[in-house]
Design an enzyme around this catalytic site. Sequence first.
Site, mmCIF file in Angstrom:
data_model
loop_
_atom_site.group_PDB
_atom_site.id
_atom_site.type_symbol
_atom_site.label_atom_id
_atom_site.label_comp_id
_atom_site.label_asym_id
_atom_site.label_seq_id
_atom_site.Cartn_x
_atom_site.Cartn_y
_atom_site.Cartn_z
ATOM 1 N N ASP A 85 26.468 71.410 -26.966
ATOM 2 C CA ASP A 85 26.310 72.774 -27.459
ATOM 3 C C ASP A 85 24.841 72.978 -27.771
ATOM 4 O O ASP A 85 24.188 72.118 -28.371
ATOM 5 C CB ASP A 85 27.167 73.059 -28.695
ATOM 6 C CG ASP A 85 27.411 74.566 -28.827
ATOM 7 O OD1 ASP A 85 28.119 75.131 -27.982
ATOM 8 O OD2 ASP A 85 26.872 75.187 -29.764
ATOM 9 N N THR A 86 24.327 74.118 -27.336
ATOM 10 C CA THR A 86 22.889 74.373 -27.413
ATOM 11 C C THR A 86 22.623 75.723 -28.057
ATOM 12 O O THR A 86 23.355 76.677 -27.814
ATOM 13 C CB THR A 86 22.284 74.328 -25.988
ATOM 14 O OG1 THR A 86 22.436 73.007 -25.474
ATOM 15 C CG2 THR A 86 20.812 74.713 -25.994
ATOM 16 N N TYR A 125 17.907 81.324 -21.434
ATOM 17 C CA TYR A 125 16.674 81.868 -22.003
ATOM 18 C C TYR A 125 15.412 81.217 -21.419
ATOM 19 O O TYR A 125 14.311 81.439 -21.927
ATOM 20 C CB TYR A 125 16.670 81.655 -23.520
ATOM 21 C CG TYR A 125 17.798 82.355 -24.264
ATOM 22 C CD1 TYR A 125 17.631 83.650 -24.745
ATOM 23 C CD2 TYR A 125 19.010 81.723 -24.502
ATOM 24 C CE1 TYR A 125 18.637 84.304 -25.436
ATOM 25 C CE2 TYR A 125 20.034 82.358 -25.197
ATOM 26 C CZ TYR A 125 19.843 83.640 -25.658
ATOM 27 O OH TYR A 125 20.857 84.281 -26.351
ATOM 28 N N LYS A 165 11.431 70.075 -16.539
ATOM 29 C CA LYS A 165 12.161 70.567 -17.725
ATOM 30 C C LYS A 165 12.896 69.410 -18.405
ATOM 31 O O LYS A 165 12.791 69.217 -19.617
ATOM 32 C CB LYS A 165 13.149 71.678 -17.324
ATOM 33 C CG LYS A 165 13.984 72.158 -18.513
ATOM 34 C CD LYS A 165 15.047 73.193 -18.151
ATOM 35 C CE LYS A 165 15.935 73.478 -19.368
ATOM 36 N NZ LYS A 165 17.078 74.349 -19.098
HETATM 37 P P1 ITT Z 1 29.747 75.421 -22.495
HETATM 38 O O1 ITT Z 1 30.066 75.812 -23.911
HETATM 39 O O2 ITT Z 1 30.908 75.573 -21.570
HETATM 40 O O3 ITT Z 1 29.102 74.078 -22.398
HETATM 41 P P2 ITT Z 1 27.900 77.664 -22.690
HETATM 42 O O4 ITT Z 1 27.119 78.410 -21.658
HETATM 43 O O5 ITT Z 1 28.873 78.443 -23.541
HETATM 44 O O6 ITT Z 1 28.631 76.456 -21.940
HETATM 45 P P3 ITT Z 1 26.344 76.964 -25.058
HETATM 46 O O7 ITT Z 1 27.274 77.696 -25.932
HETATM 47 O O8 ITT Z 1 25.931 75.584 -25.450
HETATM 48 O O9 ITT Z 1 26.886 76.862 -23.572
HETATM 49 O O10 ITT Z 1 24.964 77.726 -24.805
HETATM 50 C C1 ITT Z 1 24.645 78.927 -25.369
HETATM 51 C C2 ITT Z 1 23.742 79.696 -24.457
HETATM 52 O O11 ITT Z 1 22.424 79.188 -24.627
HETATM 53 C C3 ITT Z 1 24.045 79.556 -22.968
HETATM 54 O O12 ITT Z 1 24.955 80.514 -22.545
HETATM 55 C C4 ITT Z 1 22.680 79.751 -22.340
HETATM 56 O O13 ITT Z 1 22.471 81.109 -22.088
HETATM 57 C C5 ITT Z 1 21.733 79.259 -23.415
HETATM 58 N N1 ITT Z 1 21.236 77.937 -23.061
HETATM 59 C C6 ITT Z 1 21.851 76.735 -23.206
HETATM 60 N N2 ITT Z 1 21.080 75.746 -22.734
HETATM 61 C C7 ITT Z 1 19.937 76.334 -22.290
HETATM 62 C C8 ITT Z 1 18.775 75.857 -21.671
HETATM 63 O O14 ITT Z 1 18.605 74.575 -21.387
HETATM 64 N N3 ITT Z 1 17.826 76.735 -21.339
HETATM 65 C C9 ITT Z 1 17.965 78.053 -21.597
HETATM 66 N N4 ITT Z 1 19.047 78.589 -22.159
HETATM 67 C C10 ITT Z 1 20.039 77.738 -22.498
#
Ligand code: ITT
Length: 194
Positions: free
Chosen positions: A69-70, A153, A175
């Site tokens: 989760d990011t 982003y 990256k």
């Molecule tokens: P999963 O939960 O299925 O893994 P998700 O797209 O919902 O996929 P997250 O909730 O972790 O993933 O991510 C939140 C958002 O943050 C994601 O939709 C991307 O737009 C952004 N994000 C995540 N990782 C990123 C990265 O490496 N670079 C840029 N934006 C990122």
Amino acid sequence: MKKLVFATNNAHKLEEIRQIIGDKFEILSLTDIGCNDDIPETAPNIEGNALMKARYVKEHYGLDCFSDDTGLEIDALDGRPGVHSARYGGVAHDSERNIDRVLSELADVPAAERTARFRTAIVLLQGDDVHTFEGKVEGHILTERHGTGGFGYDSIFCPVEGDGRTFAQMSGEEKNAISHRGRATAQLVAYLLA
Ligand code: ITT
């Protein structure tokens, strides 16, 4: 080769993680295990959401797995979008709207105050054991998009350790070498190989 299930519906994350892990492990996607569910992510922080995703797969499919989760934390926005990064623009997973909202909220914020960071929490479930790994990268938010690579982003995020290019202007290898996900995944791999 040892197999690992990666509990994500995000094809970009899957591609990055496969590139980072290389041939050390075979990474199976949710599609590979027959899961097409929209896994709930309702925890108040990224660590909690990562745990929810991994637990969901463990409970419904009986498989050990890891999740990611990011969040993008922008200081001038008190840490937002943070755990709400996926749907900040109002529609889940619409990166263009997410970026539009960030840029509009930062419209009057000067360059020196546009500091931000990506944070990734990876949760690994192995039997009853839970392991969490975290990676982050500091940077700042530009006033407009630059580059077409990466995802999410990336086109507005410029890492401090780089040469002025956004993540979207870098190759995948560039990256991954300094990114939040690259760092969290390196710890995951080190743990698994120890
Ligand atoms: P999963 O939960 O299925 O893994 P998700 O797209 O919902 O996929 P997250 O909730 O972790 O993933 O991510 C939140 C958002 O943050 C994601 O939709 C991307 O737009 C952004 N994000 C995540 N990782 C990123 C990265 O490496 N670079 C840029 N934006 C990122």
